[in-house]
Design an enzyme around this catalytic site. Structure first.
Site, PDB file in Angstrom:
ATOM      1  N   LYS A 145       0.893  -1.176   0.000  1.00 49.06           N
ATOM      2  CA  LYS A 145       0.000   0.000   0.000  1.00 49.06           C
ATOM      3  C   LYS A 145       0.924   1.218   0.000  1.00 49.06           C
ATOM      4  O   LYS A 145       1.395   1.664   1.049  1.00 49.06           O
ATOM      5  CB  LYS A 145      -0.879  -0.024   1.257  1.00 49.06           C
ATOM      6  CG  LYS A 145      -2.210   0.712   1.135  1.00 49.06           C
ATOM      7  CD  LYS A 145      -2.114   2.165   0.760  1.00 49.06           C
ATOM      8  CE  LYS A 145      -1.745   3.071   1.910  1.00 49.06           C
ATOM      9  NZ  LYS A 145      -1.513   4.478   1.464  1.00 49.06           N
ATOM     10  N   GLU A 197      -0.358   7.520  -1.170  1.00 44.41           N
ATOM     11  CA  GLU A 197      -1.339   7.973  -2.170  1.00 44.41           C
ATOM     12  C   GLU A 197      -0.883   9.256  -2.860  1.00 44.41           C
ATOM     13  O   GLU A 197      -1.467   9.670  -3.853  1.00 44.41           O
ATOM     14  CB  GLU A 197      -2.713   8.165  -1.499  1.00 44.41           C
ATOM     15  CG  GLU A 197      -2.801   9.296  -0.470  1.00 44.41           C
ATOM     16  CD  GLU A 197      -2.232   8.936   0.909  1.00 44.41           C
ATOM     17  OE1 GLU A 197      -1.446   7.969   1.017  1.00 44.41           O
ATOM     18  OE2 GLU A 197      -2.564   9.651   1.880  1.00 44.41           O
ATOM     19  N   CYS A 231      13.948  11.096   5.951  1.00 41.19           N
ATOM     20  CA  CYS A 231      13.924  10.773   7.382  1.00 41.19           C
ATOM     21  C   CYS A 231      15.327  10.793   7.965  1.00 41.19           C
ATOM     22  O   CYS A 231      15.502  10.770   9.168  1.00 41.19           O
ATOM     23  CB  CYS A 231      13.296   9.416   7.617  1.00 41.19           C
ATOM     24  SG  CYS A 231      14.281   8.116   6.896  1.00 41.19           S
TER      25      CYS A 231
END
Ligand code: NAD
Length: 512
Positions: free
Chosen positions: A189, A192, A297
């Site tokens: 996933k 988006e 990050c």
């Protein structure tokens, strides 16, 4: 040199302007939930396409495809799996330019940075090509008379990956390379915000000969994620993203009996000691703070200037800022692109006002850059000096091109600052004193430490992960700990006795 193509097949075959679809069972599958999200070109600010958002039923279809593919894939020989992994590696290598083009178009990062991301992802595919060696177990002969013991590692089943916007190609590769090499099947996933790279890679995996259903992609938001977290057929979840969501993923996933590794946000400090080379430290701070517009990050977001290094260091950083070329990531010579969305850009910029209100000195304000007023999601580079640990800009992960400077009198104050911070992803020290560097490596509470290296991202044969609020779970990602995460151990005790010597013995099993 690698050619960078225009993103020719966003959405794994969709033409530009068409929605990005799911990838289930080896083919593009159009969404049926009637929910979609926007995908922008951050350099123009225009809507480029939409992405399908999966319903729970669509996640179920992907998990079913992965579950059906698992028995065949886990029994595929190691040599055949390796052959396919080598082909995947070569296809991704051939398509570096296409992938980089997609990253620049949807994330906004500059071409060289996008190519760098793909290269670091490929390292994970190369590591996974060594799977026959990585899955070797131990064997102990004659542990008791006529008895041998050996250990094997077996795949878990269906594993899922949930990934952030800032590395749309590399972070999925951190996960799926090892997961499928170990014999698992996978449901990804992706973010988006920039979903096309994942479906493009799915097409390459198929072309490489990966059986249908071994790798699937479902797009979406919390609806898709929550279904993944509760689906009874998903055995393990790898997550990379912000700390609040990482905590939620870990708590919900483990409550539902899954193995979870959830990597969260960061606030990476770069400690500069008074003996450091000022120019080298300034070059490193600028590169590590503003590369990829600070949306890494492992970006350096705080410079901790120790003692009298502060004034010359801030001056050297400030002097470098006007030279940084900001613009669309696809333009030659541009060093820093836009941020991923307007909303994120504005949130990043808001910390400048908070810093000023709370007493920090704004040395450079990215809103002064002419592109800030345009349609793209641009923010120039910002530098905030005289920050204190109480300020909002320090207490939150900004995740943009904003570098803060905290001045401390001693090395001990610097280490205490690093260790008191709730995050513990990466940290670095700049010094010419080997003893101080070694002491820092010994006592810094972070998962990845750099010594005169500002962004110490481990190579693919080590593992990546932070401490404290930067990681929930026990195992770091990729490398040897990735192999551990995607397999479970089985120990076999074996004897081939002479039936003539068999007898009943109710005593405790002995080894002598
Ligand atoms: P994010 O947490 O907003 O999103 C990550 C993923 O979680 C996405 O796939 C998103 O769709 C999903 N998600 C978002 N909100 C959700 C919700 N309420 N419920 C369920 N799922 C949800 O992170 P992001 O903005 O995409 O990425 C940036 C963050 O990721 C930063 O905090 C950065 O430090 C972190 N990051 C960490 C690492 C690391 O290795 N530690 C690496 C890259 C990025």
């Amino acid at each position: 040199m690698t050619q960078v193509a225009e993103p020719r097949s966003a959405g794994g075959g969709a033409q530009l302007g068409e929605p990005v679809n799911h990838w289930i069972g080896g083919r593009r599958v159009a969404g049926t939930s009637s929910r979609r999200g926007p995908v922008y070109n951050p350099a123009t600010g225009r809507l480029a396409r939409e992405v399908d958002f999966a319903s729970a039923e669509e996640v179920d279809a992907a998990v079913r495809a992965a579950k059906d593919a698992f028995p065949g894939w886990r029994s595929t020989s190691l040599s055949r799996r390796t052959e396919i992994l080598f082909r995947i590696r070569n296809l991704v290598d051939q398509h570096r330019g296409d992938l980089a083009g997609l990253l620049t178009a949807e994330h906004g990062k500059v071409t060289s940075d996008a190519l760098g991301e793909v290269a670091r992802g490929i390292e994970n595919l190369e590591f996974a090509c060594g799977i026959p060696n990585l899955l070797k177990g131990g064997f102990s002969e004659q542990v008791s008379t006529g008895v041998d013991v050996y250990q094997i590692r077996q795949p878990l089943g269906v594993a899922a990956g949930i990934t952030p916007f800032n590395f749309p190609a590399m972070v999925p590769m951190w996960m799926f390379a090892n997961a499928i090499a170990c014999g698992n099947t996978f449901v990804l996933k992706p973010s988006e915000k920039d979903p096309s790279a994942s479906v493009f890679m799915a097409g390459l995996l198929k072309e490489a000969g990966l059986p249908d259903g071994v790798f699937n992609v479902v797009h979406g938001d919390k609806v898709a994620v929550d279904r993944i977290l509760e689906h009874p057929d998903i055995r393990a979840v790898s997550f990379v993203g912000s700390t609040p969501i990482a905590r939620y993923i870990y708590e919900t996933g483990t409550r539902n009996g899954k193995r979870v590794q959830a990597l969260g946000g960061a606030k990476n400090h770069m400690v500069v000691l008074p003996d450091a080379d000022i120019d080298m430290a300034a070059d490193a701070a600028v590169s590590a703070a503003y590369g990829s517009a600070g949306e890494r990050c492992m970006a350096i977001s705080v410079v901790v200037a120790v003692g009298n290094v502060a004034d010359p260091l801030v001056a050297a950083i400030k002097q470098r800022l006007p030279k940084i070329q900001v613009g669309p990531g696809s333009e030659a010579g541009v060093e820093m692109g836009p941020l991923v969305t307007r909303e994120h850009r504005d949130k990043v910029a808001s910390y400048l006002d908070k810093g000023r209100e709370q007493g920090a000195s704004i040395v450079a304000d990215g809103r002064d850059h002419p592109l800030f007023k345009g349609d793209g999601f641009f923010l120039g580079v910002s530098l905030i000096d005289n920050v204190t640990p109480q300020m909002d800009s320090y207490r939150n992960e900004i995740f943009g091109p904003v570098l803060e400077v905290i001045r401390v009198p001693t090395y001990t104050d610097a280490v205490n600052l690093v260790n008191d911070n709730p995050y513990g992803n990466g940290t670095a020290i700049f010094t010419r004193d080997g003893g101080a560097a070694r002491q820092f490596q010994f006592e810094a509470e972070a998962g990845m430490v750099g010594i005169n290296v500002p962004i110490p991202v481990p190579v693919a044969y080590y593992s990546f992960g932070g401490w404290k609020s930067s990681l929930f779970g026990d195992l770091h990602m990729y490398g040897p700990e990735g192999i551990q995460f995607y397999t479970r151990g089985k120990v076999v005790t074996s004897r081939w006795p002479d039936p003539g010597s068999s007898k009943v013995d109710l005593g405790f099993p002995r080894t002598r």
